[in-house]
Motif scaffolding. Structure first.
Motif, PDB file in Angstrom:
ATOM      1  N   CYS A 125       1.309 -69.120 -62.769  1.00  0.00           N
ATOM      2  CA  CYS A 125       2.161 -70.011 -63.547  1.00  0.00           C
ATOM      3  C   CYS A 125       3.021 -69.166 -64.478  1.00  0.00           C
ATOM      4  CB  CYS A 125       1.279 -70.973 -64.345  1.00  0.00           C
ATOM      5  SG  CYS A 125       2.230 -72.005 -65.462  1.00  0.00           S
ATOM      6  N   ASN A 164      -3.632 -75.594 -64.635  1.00  0.00           N
ATOM      7  CA  ASN A 164      -3.990 -75.482 -66.051  1.00  0.00           C
ATOM      8  C   ASN A 164      -3.074 -76.317 -66.948  1.00  0.00           C
ATOM      9  OD1 ASN A 164      -5.486 -74.298 -68.228  1.00  0.00           O
ATOM     10  ND2 ASN A 164      -3.728 -72.952 -68.599  1.00  0.00           N
ATOM     11  N   CYS A 165      -1.751 -76.157 -66.788  1.00  0.00           N
ATOM     12  CA  CYS A 165      -0.834 -76.840 -67.709  1.00  0.00           C
ATOM     13  C   CYS A 165       0.080 -77.856 -67.012  1.00  0.00           C
ATOM     14  CB  CYS A 165       0.013 -75.814 -68.474  1.00  0.00           C
ATOM     15  SG  CYS A 165       1.280 -75.026 -67.456  1.00  0.00           S
ATOM     16  N   SER A 224       2.663 -77.332 -65.164  1.00  0.00           N
ATOM     17  CA  SER A 224       4.043 -76.888 -64.987  1.00  0.00           C
ATOM     18  C   SER A 224       4.376 -76.686 -63.504  1.00  0.00           C
ATOM     19  CB  SER A 224       4.232 -75.567 -65.741  1.00  0.00           C
ATOM     20  OG  SER A 224       5.409 -74.935 -65.291  1.00  0.00           O
ATOM     21  N   CYS A 282       2.132 -70.671 -68.487  1.00  0.00           N
ATOM     22  CA  CYS A 282       0.893 -70.333 -69.216  1.00  0.00           C
ATOM     23  C   CYS A 282       0.217 -69.085 -68.658  1.00  0.00           C
ATOM     24  CB  CYS A 282      -0.065 -71.520 -69.200  1.00  0.00           C
ATOM     25  SG  CYS A 282      -0.831 -71.820 -67.595  1.00  0.00           S
ATOM     26  N   CYS A 338       0.917 -76.221 -61.745  1.00  0.00           N
ATOM     27  CA  CYS A 338      -0.148 -75.411 -62.306  1.00  0.00           C
ATOM     28  C   CYS A 338      -1.377 -76.271 -62.595  1.00  0.00           C
ATOM     29  CB  CYS A 338       0.375 -74.773 -63.597  1.00  0.00           C
ATOM     30  SG  CYS A 338      -0.897 -73.917 -64.535  1.00  0.00           S
TER      31      CYS A 338
HETATM   32 ZN   LIG Z   1       0.449 -73.238 -66.290  1.00  0.00          ZN
END
Ligand SMILES: [Zn+2]
Length: 114
Positions: free
Chosen positions: A73, A91-92, A94, A76, A89
């Motif tokens: 990503c 995690n975030c 995006s 992040c 992503c």
């Molecule tokens: Zn991310």
């Protein structure tokens, strides 16, 4: 068929890296194929077997290891590894992600009989 030309390329690489008298001893050819490379592995293995039949490489077998997709990503910096392409992503969320690997197709090892 796509896989036939890939099998041909693999054979060219083996022939370039192994000298003629040793080609009969080629036993295993290990390939790394990324899951994004769009290769039908069964079709590739049969195309290879057909292509080496009655050649110096007739004793060789293709051993295929599939490689996961590695995505990074850009927002992040999270790196994740998945079995298939994902668009955001984990995690975030995006969409600004980059494929680091997963589309490779390479010979990792050529193993000869002693
Ligand atoms: Zn991310």
């Amino acid at each position: 068929m796509h896989e036939t030309s890939i099998a041909g390329n693999i054979i060219d690489i083996i022939n370039e890296s192994v000298n003629s008298p040793d080609r009969l001893k080629v036993n295993q050819v290990k390939l790394k194929i990324g899951v994004l490379s769009n290769v039908n592995i069964e079709a590739l293995v049969s195309a290879f077997q057909l292509a080496v039949m009655d050649s110096e490489l007739s004793n060789s077998k293709l051993i295929v290891e599939t490689q996961p997709v590695i995505l990074e990503c850009n927002d992040c910096k999270n790196i994740c590894s998945t079995e298939e392409y994902i668009y955001s992503c984990v995690n975030c969320g995006s969409n600004n992600i980059e494929v680091k690997s997963g589309d490779e197709l390479e010979i990792s090892e050529i193993i000869l009989d002693r």
